[in-house]
Design an enzyme around this catalytic site. Structure first.
Site, short mmCIF file in Angstrom:
data_model
loop_
_atom_site.label_atom_id
_atom_site.label_comp_id
_atom_site.label_asym_id
_atom_site.label_seq_id
_atom_site.Cartn_x
_atom_site.Cartn_y
_atom_site.Cartn_z
N LYS A 88 0.45 10.83 5.56
CA LYS A 88 0.65 9.70 6.48
C LYS A 88 1.28 8.52 5.75
O LYS A 88 2.27 7.94 6.22
CB LYS A 88 -0.68 9.27 7.11
CG LYS A 88 -0.58 7.99 7.96
CD LYS A 88 -1.93 7.41 8.30
CE LYS A 88 -2.70 6.91 7.13
NZ LYS A 88 -2.39 5.59 6.59
N LYS A 92 0.82 -1.21 0.00
CA LYS A 92 0.00 0.00 0.00
C LYS A 92 0.85 1.25 0.00
O LYS A 92 0.62 2.18 -0.78
CB LYS A 92 -0.93 0.00 1.21
CG LYS A 92 -1.79 1.25 1.32
CD LYS A 92 -2.63 1.20 2.60
CE LYS A 92 -3.58 2.34 2.72
NZ LYS A 92 -2.98 3.58 3.16
#
Length: 162
Positions: A114, A39
């Protein structure tokens, strides 16, 4: 929606029907933690593509090109990428893209920051050098300082036109 799953393959097989109801692509990335690594790698590429697209769009428009024309030229040429196909950061080029809706909706810039931070941590732990990812993180952190963290990550376009 794409799921990148780490862990035991038999656990994924049990969860697959639930995941399939929510997303189109389901990948078994490998052991525990592999899904997270996949991811952050994917999102790092997406962030860098978005920044490169935004920068090129601003350059072309500043030099007299129509944004939609430039986007189509790049989309059909060697500059083609997902952001040009699905998510152009220049307002008005793609009617349903967040850029055309005041950068609302979509994937928030704070979430991209993030994930880029996680990618940098992953690179640090494995001894990899990711200078493009590091620069992308700095640009997204700048957006957060400007109070744009809740806007779609394509708001990075504004760094090149203001």
């Amino acid at each position: 929606l794409t799921f990148m799953v780490g862990g035991e393959a038999n656990a994924l097989d049990k969860a697959r029907p639930i995941l399939a109801a929510m997303g189109k692509n389901i990948f078994h990335a490998g052991p525990d933690g592999a899904g997270q690594v996949a991811k952050v790698c994917n999102n790092q590429v997406l962030a860098v593509q978005m920044i490169a697209t935004a920068e090129a769009m601003a350059l072309g428009v500043a030099n007299g090109l129509e944004p939609a024309t430039l986007a189509e030229i790049m989309r059909q040429s060697s500059g083609g990428n997902w952001t040009l196909e699905k998510y152009n950061p220049w307002p008005g080029v793609m009617e349903n893209a967040p850029a055309s809706k005041g950068y609302s909706g979509g994937f928030m810039a704070e979430l991209m920051a993030k994930d880029l931070g996680l990618a940098q941590e992953t690179a640090s732990h494995s001894g990899n050098s990711t200078p493009m990812g590091a620069l992308a993180l700095q640009l997204y952190r700048l957006l957060l300082k400007q109070g744009k963290g809740k806007q779609d990550f394509s708001v990075v376009q504004q760094l090149f036109v203001e």
